[in-house]
Design a protein around this motif. Sequence first.
Motif, PDB file in Angstrom:
ATOM      1  N   ILE B  40       9.862   4.069 -12.762  1.00  0.00           N
ATOM      2  CA  ILE B  40       8.531   3.652 -12.334  1.00  0.00           C
ATOM      3  C   ILE B  40       7.671   4.861 -11.975  1.00  0.00           C
ATOM      4  N   THR B  41       8.250   5.732 -11.196  1.00  0.00           N
ATOM      5  CA  THR B  41       7.450   6.878 -10.753  1.00  0.00           C
ATOM      6  C   THR B  41       7.134   7.829 -11.906  1.00  0.00           C
ATOM      7  N   ALA B  42       7.959   7.786 -12.933  1.00  0.00           N
ATOM      8  CA  ALA B  42       7.651   8.623 -14.090  1.00  0.00           C
ATOM      9  C   ALA B  42       6.479   8.027 -14.861  1.00  0.00           C
ATOM     10  N   THR B  43       6.301   6.729 -14.723  1.00  0.00           N
ATOM     11  CA  THR B  43       5.240   6.053 -15.455  1.00  0.00           C
ATOM     12  C   THR B  43       3.915   6.106 -14.701  1.00  0.00           C
ATOM     13  N   MET B  44       3.976   6.150 -13.420  1.00  0.00           N
ATOM     14  CA  MET B  44       2.750   6.101 -12.622  1.00  0.00           C
ATOM     15  C   MET B  44       2.878   6.990 -11.400  1.00  0.00           C
ATOM     16  N   LYS B  45       1.731   7.364 -10.867  1.00  0.00           N
ATOM     17  CA  LYS B  45       1.756   8.099  -9.609  1.00  0.00           C
ATOM     18  C   LYS B  45       1.740   7.073  -8.489  1.00  0.00           C
ATOM     19  N   PRO B  46       2.648   7.155  -7.600  1.00  0.00           N
ATOM     20  CA  PRO B  46       2.699   6.122  -6.576  1.00  0.00           C
ATOM     21  C   PRO B  46       1.854   6.444  -5.344  1.00  0.00           C
ATOM     22  N   VAL B  47       1.062   7.507  -5.396  1.00  0.00           N
ATOM     23  CA  VAL B  47       0.287   7.891  -4.216  1.00  0.00           C
ATOM     24  C   VAL B  47      -1.209   7.918  -4.547  1.00  0.00           C
ATOM     25  N   GLY B  48      -2.008   7.391  -3.645  1.00  0.00           N
ATOM     26  CA  GLY B  48      -3.456   7.446  -3.797  1.00  0.00           C
ATOM     27  C   GLY B  48      -4.089   8.021  -2.534  1.00  0.00           C
ATOM     28  N   PHE B  49      -5.363   8.361  -2.637  1.00  0.00           N
ATOM     29  CA  PHE B  49      -6.048   8.918  -1.473  1.00  0.00           C
ATOM     30  C   PHE B  49      -7.441   8.309  -1.412  1.00  0.00           C
ATOM     31  N   LEU B  50      -7.821   7.888  -0.240  1.00  0.00           N
ATOM     32  CA  LEU B  50      -9.128   7.287  -0.023  1.00  0.00           C
ATOM     33  C   LEU B  50      -9.784   8.032   1.128  1.00  0.00           C
ATOM     34  N   GLY B  51     -10.944   8.590   0.888  1.00  0.00           N
ATOM     35  CA  GLY B  51     -11.552   9.345   1.980  1.00  0.00           C
ATOM     36  C   GLY B  51     -12.964   9.797   1.657  1.00  0.00           C
ATOM     37  N   TYR B  52     -13.512  10.603   2.479  1.00  0.00           N
ATOM     38  CA  TYR B  52     -14.864  11.129   2.255  1.00  0.00           C
ATOM     39  C   TYR B  52     -14.970  12.480   2.926  1.00  0.00           C
ATOM     40  N   TYR B  53     -16.019  13.200   2.565  1.00  0.00           N
ATOM     41  CA  TYR B  53     -16.241  14.457   3.274  1.00  0.00           C
ATOM     42  C   TYR B  53     -17.651  14.459   3.861  1.00  0.00           C
ATOM     43  N   LYS B  54     -17.829  15.253   4.845  1.00  0.00           N
ATOM     44  CA  LYS B  54     -19.141  15.410   5.485  1.00  0.00           C
ATOM     45  C   LYS B  54     -19.418  16.900   5.563  1.00  0.00           C
ATOM     46  N   LEU B  55     -20.661  17.232   5.383  1.00  0.00           N
ATOM     47  CA  LEU B  55     -21.042  18.625   5.540  1.00  0.00           C
ATOM     48  C   LEU B  55     -22.133  18.662   6.601  1.00  0.00           C
ATOM     49  N   SER B  56     -21.821  19.222   7.721  1.00  0.00           N
ATOM     50  CA  SER B  56     -22.826  19.299   8.785  1.00  0.00           C
ATOM     51  C   SER B  56     -22.571  20.553   9.605  1.00  0.00           C
ATOM     52  N   ASN B  57     -23.677  21.183   9.965  1.00  0.00           N
ATOM     53  CA  ASN B  57     -23.595  22.410  10.762  1.00  0.00           C
ATOM     54  C   ASN B  57     -22.656  23.430  10.126  1.00  0.00           C
ATOM     55  N   ASP B  58     -22.773  23.580   8.831  1.00  0.00           N
ATOM     56  CA  ASP B  58     -21.952  24.542   8.085  1.00  0.00           C
ATOM     57  C   ASP B  58     -20.458  24.251   8.154  1.00  0.00           C
ATOM     58  N   SER B  59     -20.164  23.066   8.551  1.00  0.00           N
ATOM     59  CA  SER B  59     -18.748  22.725   8.660  1.00  0.00           C
ATOM     60  C   SER B  59     -18.416  21.599   7.675  1.00  0.00           C
ATOM     61  N   LEU B  60     -17.367  21.788   6.915  1.00  0.00           N
ATOM     62  CA  LEU B  60     -16.919  20.751   5.975  1.00  0.00           C
ATOM     63  C   LEU B  60     -15.785  19.955   6.643  1.00  0.00           C
ATOM     64  N   THR B  61     -15.999  18.665   6.747  1.00  0.00           N
ATOM     65  CA  THR B  61     -14.969  17.809   7.349  1.00  0.00           C
ATOM     66  C   THR B  61     -14.475  16.830   6.288  1.00  0.00           C
ATOM     67  N   VAL B  62     -13.172  16.751   6.155  1.00  0.00           N
ATOM     68  CA  VAL B  62     -12.577  15.787   5.210  1.00  0.00           C
ATOM     69  C   VAL B  62     -11.797  14.770   6.010  1.00  0.00           C
ATOM     70  N   VAL B  63     -12.101  13.506   5.781  1.00  0.00           N
ATOM     71  CA  VAL B  63     -11.419  12.410   6.469  1.00  0.00           C
ATOM     72  C   VAL B  63     -10.853  11.490   5.395  1.00  0.00           C
ATOM     73  N   GLY B  64      -9.637  11.048   5.592  1.00  0.00           N
ATOM     74  CA  GLY B  64      -9.089  10.142   4.579  1.00  0.00           C
ATOM     75  C   GLY B  64      -7.706   9.613   4.920  1.00  0.00           C
ATOM     76  N   VAL B  65      -7.260   8.719   4.090  1.00  0.00           N
ATOM     77  CA  VAL B  65      -5.891   8.215   4.227  1.00  0.00           C
ATOM     78  C   VAL B  65      -5.189   8.316   2.879  1.00  0.00           C
ATOM     79  N   ALA B  66      -3.923   8.601   2.945  1.00  0.00           N
ATOM     80  CA  ALA B  66      -3.095   8.544   1.740  1.00  0.00           C
ATOM     81  C   ALA B  66      -2.325   7.232   1.803  1.00  0.00           C
ATOM     82  N   TYR B  67      -2.111   6.624   0.672  1.00  0.00           N
ATOM     83  CA  TYR B  67      -1.402   5.340   0.677  1.00  0.00           C
ATOM     84  C   TYR B  67      -0.505   5.255  -0.547  1.00  0.00           C
ATOM     85  N   SER B  68       0.501   4.493  -0.373  1.00  0.00           N
ATOM     86  CA  SER B  68       1.458   4.351  -1.469  1.00  0.00           C
ATOM     87  C   SER B  68       0.984   3.249  -2.401  1.00  0.00           C
ATOM     88  N   ALA B  69       1.679   3.128  -3.473  1.00  0.00           N
ATOM     89  CA  ALA B  69       1.301   2.130  -4.459  1.00  0.00           C
ATOM     90  C   ALA B  69       1.388   0.715  -3.902  1.00  0.00           C
TER      91      ALA B  69
END
Lengths: 302, 536
Positions: B40-69
């Motif tokens: 199964i894992t050879a056929t598909m990637k079992p991991v996904g990522f859902l998130g967003y980034y913000k750019l404010s005050n010269d700072s890059l912030t990445v927020v997100g969650v990783a989730y399994s299939a």
Amino acid sequence: MIEINGVSKRFGKVVALDNVSFSVRNGEVVGYVGPNGAGKTTTIRVAVGVLPPDSGDVIIDGYSVTSEKPKACARIGWVPESPIFEMEFKALDYFIYLATYKGLSVPEARRVGKELLELVGLGDAMNRKLATFSLGMKKRFALAVSMIGDPPNFMFDEVLNGLDPQGIMFFRRVVEDFRRRGKAVLFSSHILSEVQMIADRVVFINKGRIIGVYTMDEVVKLASPHIVIVLKQIDDSVISILSRFGEVEVSGNRVILRNPKAEPSKILEELVKSGYSVEEFRVSEERTLEELFMKLIGGETR
Amino acid sequence: MRQAVIIDFKRSFIRPATIIALALFILLGIGLSYLVFYTITATMKPVGFLGYYKLSNDSLTVVGVAYSAWGERLGGEATIIAENCTTSVAVAPLGYQERCSRVAEAKQSFADILNVSINLSRQLSSVENLGVRVNISTRYGEVVATASSAPLTTSVAIAPVASSITAVAYPARAFVSPVPFLPFNIWFLACRNEAAYIALQTISVKNTVKIFALIIRNVSAPHIPLTTAIPGGDGGDCNFVELYYGYGNITVTNTYELSKALAEARLRQLAKVNSSGPLFAEASVEGSEATIVARFGGAVAHAVVNARASNPETILKTPIVTAMFSQLSTASQFMPIVFLYLAYVLIAKPRSIGALEFLASMPITRRDLYLVRLLAGVLTTFASSGVLVVSTALSMLAIVRYSIDPLNALLLWIGLSLSLVAVYSLFYMISSVLKGGSYLAIAILTYILIWFVMPIAATIIALSIGGPARVADVSRTIVYLNPTILYEYISNYILSQITESPITLDTALSITSTALWISLPPIIGWLAFRKASLSS
């Protein structure tokens, strides 16, 4: 009480038991004597319910082995000649297993097992595998199992066979203890001297048939030295004369003088001198139980 | 008596032959689980990522969650890379272009929500278009999520959601790297200045590969897990989000129709999220077809989720269940050897050496003796089958993350147990008739005959009579002569439910055959045993 009632058993064309009947009363040790293949073991296997008879029945304290086996077998202990167990078990474990068939719970069976195995001298071997047991140890183990629930009847089948003197002494004491405690014991053996020492009565069997049942007193008498005297005429005077030389038994014109206190020639001389006509004068030496048995086989049945 | 049965059962079950056989089959189950997992894992990637980034005050912030299939949140390690890209891409991650050079990097471990910032005050002036790459490493594998901004020289612009919500649209700031075949629907809600953005990952069953059905584990229609990412706390209206759902197959193509549809739909609140910071909300939708509506501030976004499209499919279940069945089938094929041996140990061997005679002198009838050892073996079949089914199901669950459901596991256990009872009954009968060596010879011959010679002979006969076309018919017929027919029937039944295909075995014949295999041999065995000599 053990009652063997008209038991017959065939193995193919071979008649192993032919209408065998006798009983063993409570507090009595009955020796069961016969040559190899006479039917002793077959009788006992029928009596303990492991071999169904073709006809007849065995009654143990009023319970039929054939129709009320669980009740009958609960009242009887059996020590076979060559006990065979499931050898993969350890002694105490197998004891517990067998005891559960006698209605004991596992903890109770464990407690009783430790006590009885200790009692029969297997205290140090209770955690050993049965496969490592000698014949004597197996017999002691069988005795311990047979004593579960303290049954009132026991059957010992050639139990002294293959035992060392210590083992023989142990089982002799056990049998004597059982008698003292009022149990009925059937003790099969072909070591007749042992039977003579232990038994109150002896049942002789040969070729599947009972050929004699004697009390030990009777056996002693039959085995004692005696002179058979046949006279033309018997009167009080001749009995008085013979009584001086031993115990007199009169049957018709035949007198048996047991344990004679004088030389046979002296007794004969005394009779002739007193004017009695002696038709036969036969001296019989002291017999062993073996000789008596051989004589019985020879046709002297009762 | 009961105690004796238990003691005999224990010594049957705990004996080396049984334990070794069970251990081998358990190892086989674990091995098959790994095989399925790696396929199964050879056929598909079992991991996904859902998130967003913000750019404010010269700072890059990445927020997100990783989730399994299968929708499970994953922890792991994230490497966030800020890049300078030569051209801007409006829609990410689909348009993320690779001509980027790294300007900053940060690495962080996370257990649930990833929240990491990089200070770009020195580098930002040289960045034309900000590209963000997130490498996530989890215990199930790795995933790379990318997003890029509009040219930084202009104000950050985020494309509004397309009017047709069936199309996949992401705000530029979103990372959505879904696993290929999701068990759940993902919304990405981005809100800024009362503009609603929505990203909806829809699933089309038709276009998925076979593995799809595995991933929708535990998702039984019409239950649809819904995962939503809401970037709150940035001054927008995302601080207050309400999710509704309603029934009805609503298709909306423009705002007017949306308002109309919403007015007509019976909406029910699904979740109310009060968020002052980044939030990943999860909620469930019930209904075979549902309209999901997200509402925040004055804006309303919606998406139609076709629940039927998310129904559990059978396609991936099939290889999993088939793998389980093949393991248990192997057990049903070879476990008879263990029961052949147990019948030998419990009856044939003690009988041949005369050990049953002393046992028979106990205050029991001969029938009791016969039944005690029969029942001990029967209990062993149930216990062994239980161990096999449970261990197989658990190893699948632990390794593949999917297993057979409890009811089917129960059915399998019953089927395997009764099949092995039938096998034991057969060998018990032979052991009651024959002693020691004779028993072993005949029992082994019987085993080879039933399990190997008979099927081969039937195939040869079928080929000679009617050619290859007849083989299947003959095979289906002779299977009723096998003591393990009930296991075959139940596995066939479960598989037919999963694949929605007809059962190929006859119910009445299968049950009758098993009943006869279980009942007749012990009766015949008893007729021989009740009068048999127990001496050696």
